[in-house]
Design a protein around this motif. Structure first.
Motif, short mmCIF file in Angstrom:
data_model
loop_
_atom_site.label_atom_id
_atom_site.label_comp_id
_atom_site.label_asym_id
_atom_site.label_seq_id
_atom_site.Cartn_x
_atom_site.Cartn_y
_atom_site.Cartn_z
N GLU A 158 0.81 -1.21 0.00
CA GLU A 158 0.00 0.00 0.00
C GLU A 158 0.85 1.26 0.00
OE1 GLU A 158 -2.65 -0.27 3.33
OE2 GLU A 158 -3.92 -1.75 2.34
N ILE A 159 0.34 2.28 -0.71
CA ILE A 159 0.98 3.59 -0.73
C ILE A 159 -0.05 4.62 -0.26
CG2 ILE A 159 2.63 2.98 -2.52
CD1 ILE A 159 0.82 4.42 -4.54
N ASP A 160 0.39 5.83 0.01
CA ASP A 160 -0.48 6.87 0.55
C ASP A 160 -1.23 7.59 -0.58
OD1 ASP A 160 -1.75 8.44 2.43
OD2 ASP A 160 -0.10 9.88 2.57
N VAL A 161 -1.90 6.79 -1.41
CA VAL A 161 -2.70 7.31 -2.52
C VAL A 161 -4.01 6.54 -2.54
CG1 VAL A 161 -2.87 7.54 -5.04
CG2 VAL A 161 -0.68 7.94 -3.91
N ALA A 162 -5.10 7.26 -2.79
CA ALA A 162 -6.41 6.62 -2.92
C ALA A 162 -7.17 7.32 -4.04
CB ALA A 162 -7.18 6.71 -1.62
N ALA A 163 -8.08 6.59 -4.66
CA ALA A 163 -8.91 7.15 -5.72
C ALA A 163 -10.35 6.73 -5.47
CB ALA A 163 -8.45 6.66 -7.07
N ILE A 164 -11.25 7.65 -5.73
CA ILE A 164 -12.68 7.34 -5.60
C ILE A 164 -13.36 7.76 -6.90
CG2 ILE A 164 -13.20 9.52 -4.44
CD1 ILE A 164 -15.29 7.85 -2.80
N GLU A 165 -14.15 6.85 -7.45
CA GLU A 165 -14.85 7.17 -8.69
C GLU A 165 -15.97 8.15 -8.41
OE1 GLU A 165 -16.80 5.07 -12.64
OE2 GLU A 165 -16.14 3.81 -10.97
N LEU A 166 -16.08 9.15 -9.27
CA LEU A 166 -17.14 10.15 -9.14
C LEU A 166 -18.28 9.78 -10.07
CD1 LEU A 166 -14.99 13.41 -9.08
CD2 LEU A 166 -15.89 12.11 -7.14
N ASP A 167 -19.49 9.92 -9.59
CA ASP A 167 -20.68 9.64 -10.38
C ASP A 167 -20.91 10.81 -11.33
OD1 ASP A 167 -23.20 9.10 -11.40
OD2 ASP A 167 -24.21 9.16 -9.45
N ARG A 168 -20.66 10.58 -12.61
CA ARG A 168 -20.85 11.66 -13.59
C ARG A 168 -22.28 12.16 -13.61
NH1 ARG A 168 -16.93 13.34 -17.05
NH2 ARG A 168 -15.13 12.00 -17.27
N GLY A 169 -23.23 11.29 -13.27
CA GLY A 169 -24.63 11.70 -13.21
C GLY A 169 -24.90 12.71 -12.11
N ALA A 170 -24.05 12.75 -11.09
CA ALA A 170 -24.20 13.71 -9.99
C ALA A 170 -23.60 15.07 -10.34
CB ALA A 170 -23.55 13.17 -8.72
N LEU A 171 -22.87 15.14 -11.46
CA LEU A 171 -22.27 16.39 -11.89
C LEU A 171 -23.17 17.05 -12.92
CD1 LEU A 171 -18.60 15.15 -12.46
CD2 LEU A 171 -19.49 16.37 -10.48
N SER A 172 -23.50 18.30 -12.71
CA SER A 172 -24.34 19.00 -13.67
C SER A 172 -23.53 19.25 -14.94
CB SER A 172 -24.85 20.33 -13.09
OG SER A 172 -23.84 21.32 -13.16
N ALA A 173 -24.23 19.50 -16.02
CA ALA A 173 -23.58 19.77 -17.30
C ALA A 173 -22.73 21.04 -17.24
CB ALA A 173 -24.62 19.89 -18.41
N ALA A 174 -23.02 21.91 -16.27
CA ALA A 174 -22.30 23.17 -16.15
C ALA A 174 -20.95 23.02 -15.47
CB ALA A 174 -23.15 24.18 -15.38
N VAL A 175 -20.66 21.88 -14.87
CA VAL A 175 -19.41 21.70 -14.12
C VAL A 175 -18.21 21.80 -15.06
CG1 VAL A 175 -18.00 20.02 -12.87
CG2 VAL A 175 -20.37 20.40 -12.21
N MET A 176 -17.25 22.64 -14.64
CA MET A 176 -16.01 22.82 -15.39
C MET A 176 -14.89 22.16 -14.61
SD MET A 176 -16.05 26.92 -16.10
CE MET A 176 -14.34 26.85 -15.70
N LEU A 177 -14.26 21.17 -15.21
CA LEU A 177 -13.06 20.60 -14.61
C LEU A 177 -12.20 20.03 -15.72
CD1 LEU A 177 -13.30 17.21 -14.59
CD2 LEU A 177 -14.93 17.74 -12.79
N GLN A 178 -10.95 19.85 -15.41
CA GLN A 178 -10.00 19.23 -16.32
C GLN A 178 -9.44 18.00 -15.62
OE1 GLN A 178 -9.01 20.28 -19.54
NE2 GLN A 178 -10.79 21.61 -19.29
N ALA A 179 -9.30 16.92 -16.35
CA ALA A 179 -8.80 15.70 -15.75
C ALA A 179 -7.51 15.25 -16.43
CB ALA A 179 -9.85 14.59 -15.85
N PHE A 180 -6.59 14.76 -15.62
CA PHE A 180 -5.43 14.08 -16.17
C PHE A 180 -5.90 12.75 -16.74
CE2 PHE A 180 -3.58 16.79 -12.84
CZ PHE A 180 -2.63 17.47 -13.59
N THR A 181 -5.14 12.21 -17.67
CA THR A 181 -5.46 10.93 -18.30
C THR A 181 -4.19 10.08 -18.31
OG1 THR A 181 -4.84 11.57 -20.55
CG2 THR A 181 -7.11 12.09 -19.83
N PRO A 182 -4.28 8.81 -18.71
CA PRO A 182 -3.06 8.00 -18.82
C PRO A 182 -2.00 8.63 -19.72
CG PRO A 182 -4.97 6.57 -18.84
CD PRO A 182 -5.49 7.98 -18.91
N ALA A 183 -2.41 9.44 -20.67
CA ALA A 183 -1.44 10.11 -21.56
C ALA A 183 -0.55 11.10 -20.80
CB ALA A 183 -2.16 10.83 -22.69
N HIS A 184 -0.98 11.56 -19.63
CA HIS A 184 -0.19 12.51 -18.84
C HIS A 184 0.83 11.82 -17.93
CE1 HIS A 184 -3.80 15.03 -19.69
NE2 HIS A 184 -2.85 15.92 -19.90
#
Length: 182
Positions: free
Chosen positions: A94-120
């Motif tokens: 184990e390392i000191d990193v955790a990830a939680i999946e976000l429900d895209r349905g809970a995000l309104s269409a107006a939400v502005m965010l940028q996400a890193f991807t495997p390409a980064h």
């Protein structure tokens, strides 16, 4: 115009029921169509200190033309007494990193965010050496642009061997001051 790097990071608040516990930073990561919030594992659970939140809240921007507009997304950490977040691991455990999946349905269409991807992701990892410069984006000890809900960015360098667990723990060090947890 806002730099996209500033929209990759979210302010994270931890709660037990309605009781506010701590503040932290997280970043968005997208793999295929799945969106995750990645943070330090000790933000989601730290048994030695008694930090046992049951949910987090994250701030997201909702208006590209007015960054003072933000919404709060509440994310449960457990379902049926089982963690719904994923524990980070490397070849030593184990390392000191955790990830939680976000429900895209809970995000309104107006939400502005940028996400890193495997390409980064950095490849090959052997290129990351002591002294390698990097930017640390976050909300150190709660400090941020409270009007525009934006993180701050600090320059840093890798301060311990990237491929070797510092003091046998599941992390490496940077020299970014006031970014506790990096």
């Amino acid at each position: 115009m806002i730099e996209s790097l500033l929209l990759t990071t979210a302010r994270v608040s931890t709660f037990f029921g309605t009781q506010a516990l701590t503040g932290a930073s997280g970043f968005f990561f997208q793999r295929d169509e799945r969106l995750y919030l990645v943070t330090n594992r000790h933000v989601l659970i730290d048994r030695p200190s008694g930090h046992l939140p049951d949910r987090i809240e994250i701030e997201v921007h909702t208006d590209v033309d007015n960054l003072t507009h933000a919404a709060v997304l509440s994310v449960p950490l457990y379902r049926n007494a089982q963690a719904i977040w994923h524990q980070g691991r490397d070849s030593a455990g184990e390392i000191d990193v955790a990830a939680i999946e976000l429900d895209r349905g809970a995000l309104s269409a107006a939400v502005m965010l940028q996400a890193f991807t495997p390409a980064h992701l950095q490849h090959p990892l052997q290129e990351v050496k002591v002294g390698t410069p990097l930017l640390v984006v976050g909300y150190p000890q709660g400090f941020h642009d409270t009007l525009h809900h934006l993180p701050v960015v600090r320059q840093a360098v890798i301060a311990s061997s990237f491929g070797l667990r510092f003091q046998g723990q599941g992390f490496f060090l940077t020299d970014a001051r006031t970014h506790r947890g990096t």
